[in-house]
Design an enzyme around this catalytic site. Structure first.
Site, PDB file in Angstrom:
ATOM      1  CB  SER A 149      19.981  86.864  60.204  1.00  0.00           C
ATOM      2  OG  SER A 149      18.690  86.420  60.520  1.00  0.00           O
ATOM      3  CE1 TYR A 174      17.918  90.502  56.974  1.00  0.00           C
ATOM      4  CE2 TYR A 174      16.962  88.558  58.009  1.00  0.00           C
ATOM      5  CZ  TYR A 174      17.773  89.675  58.078  1.00  0.00           C
ATOM      6  OH  TYR A 174      18.437  89.961  59.250  1.00  0.00           O
TER       7      TYR A 174
END
Ligand SMILES: NC(=O)c1ccc[n+]([C@@H]2O[C@H](COP(=O)([O-])OP(=O)(O)OC[C@H]3O[C@@H](n4cnc5c(N)ncnc54)[C@H](O)[C@@H]3O)[C@@H](O)[C@H]2O)c1
Length: 340
Positions: A149, A174
């Site tokens: 990501s 995350y």
């Protein structure tokens, strides 16, 4: 080819499976239909991805998933209702199928919820991913595409973000799990010669976008004449990437892995066009022909100020060529949103 896709009932996964099936490949989908968002959306994604009739009678989750599995039984597509944290369950699947390449998309996504539930993010995104690599090792499987990501860049000041930049300063659990996945992935590549591409996706949008993501959330609130939460002063900015471009980037990564050996690469997949929050909302307003009611709120912890991808590596290494500009992409998203 036989591809194993994890998280294939989610937003990106369902589009990928749709593309792979259309090209005549066989696909195994592993998904646990987790409750991060409504499982019914994932059932609809799955039906669309396998080009099945959308007249599905919903009752309750377990029954619905069983029905989906029997409905989707075809020679080229197999759905497993399976959690990647359960290594024994995964092992049975690896024993049953000959797999050529894995595209691992299953994860707990979302920055803000990861601050509430960091341990669960660690279990799924790190342990779950390691389970797959352990099985790659045991079953001599050598080709792996992994979803990372843009959040790994944190609040880096150097713009645009390049793969060679330092990513030691993530600002959410995350993001940290994704960075950890990149590091552990390298270990498995080095020790067990698993060829691997880690793709850093930059905010993906388009039909079937996750309902928790801003564009989808805003479109829904605008359609219901409700206030949209407008965090900060509108200058936070994202490099939004249209889903079809992301799927092109994934399929080009697959080809690259199939044609090369001794590969470990981290690649940005973005659009290289930065849109701030003000522009994002006004583009949705134009496409929906409706004004948003803004509720001004302070910036949220964990949210980065700006993302912007340097996609030079993607262009040169795998021939990535994103070609959907934000206005056109939003038009397509809104058409889908109003139709669904
Ligand atoms: N959408 C984006 O903008 C974006 C940006 C950067 C990275 N990513 C990454 O891309 C991947 C796909 O994202 P998405 O937007 O399609 O998310 P999504 O939530 O729509 O899809 C993820 C899928 O994984 C499944 N899943 C979750 N936990 C699981 C588990 N324990 N076992 C098996 N399946 C499980 C979910 O049920 C879901 O169907 C994720 O790894 C995400 O972190 C997405």
């Amino acid at each position: 080819m036989n591809y194993l896709v994890t998280g294939g009932s989610g937003f990106i996964g369902s589009h990928l499976i749709e593309r792979l099936l259309k090209k005549g490949h066989s696909v195994i989908n592993i998904d646990n239909f987790d409750d991060f968002y409504n499982y019914q959306i994932k059932i609809k994604n799955t039906l669309e991805s396998i080009d099945e009739n959308l007249d599905f009678e919903f009752s309750e989750k377990e029954t619905d998933i069983r029905n989906l599995i029997s409905l989707s039984k075809s020679k080229k597509y197999t759905l497993y209702y399976q959690d990647i944290r359960d290594k024994k369950g995964l092992e049975e699947i690896f024993k049953t199928h000959k797999i050529d390449l894995i595209i691992h998309l299953a994860a707990l996504a979302g920055v803000r919820p990861s601050i509430e539930r960091p341990l669960e993010y660690e279990e799924v995104n790190i342990r779950g991913t390691m389970n797959l690599w352990e099985l790659c090792k045991d079953f001599n499987l050598k080709k792996f595409v992994c979803a990372s990501s843009s959040s790994v860049y944190g609040n880096n000041e150097k713009i645009p973000f390049a793969e060679t930049d330092n990513v030691d300063n993530p600002i959410s659990p995350y993001a940290a799990t994704k960075k950890c996945g990149e590091i552990l992935g390298h270990v498995y590549h080095d020790l067990y010669k698993i060829d691997m591409i880690q793709l850093r996706f930059f905010t993906v949008y388009g039909p079937r976008q996750r309902p928790d993501l801003a564009i989808h959330k805003f479109a829904k609130l605008i359609s219901e004449n409700k206030e949209i939460p407008f965090y900060g002063d509108g200058t936070t900015a994202r490099d939004y990437t249209y889903i079809d471009d992301i799927i092109d980037g994934i399929t080009k990564s697959i080809q690259y892995l199939e044609n090369n050996s001794d590969v470990y690469e981290i690649i940005n997949l973005g659009e290289s066009q930065v849109i701030n929050l003000n522009e994002m909302v006004s583009t949705i307003e134009t496409a929906m022909r409706k004004s948003a009611i803004r509720k001004n709120l302070p910036m949220q912890p964990g949210d980065v100020q700006k993302t912007n991808a340097d996609i030079t590596k993607a262009k040169t290494l795998i021939g990535y060529k994103p070609d959907t500009n934000f206005q056109n992409g939003i038009k397509k998203f809104v058409e889908w949103f109003l139709r669904k």
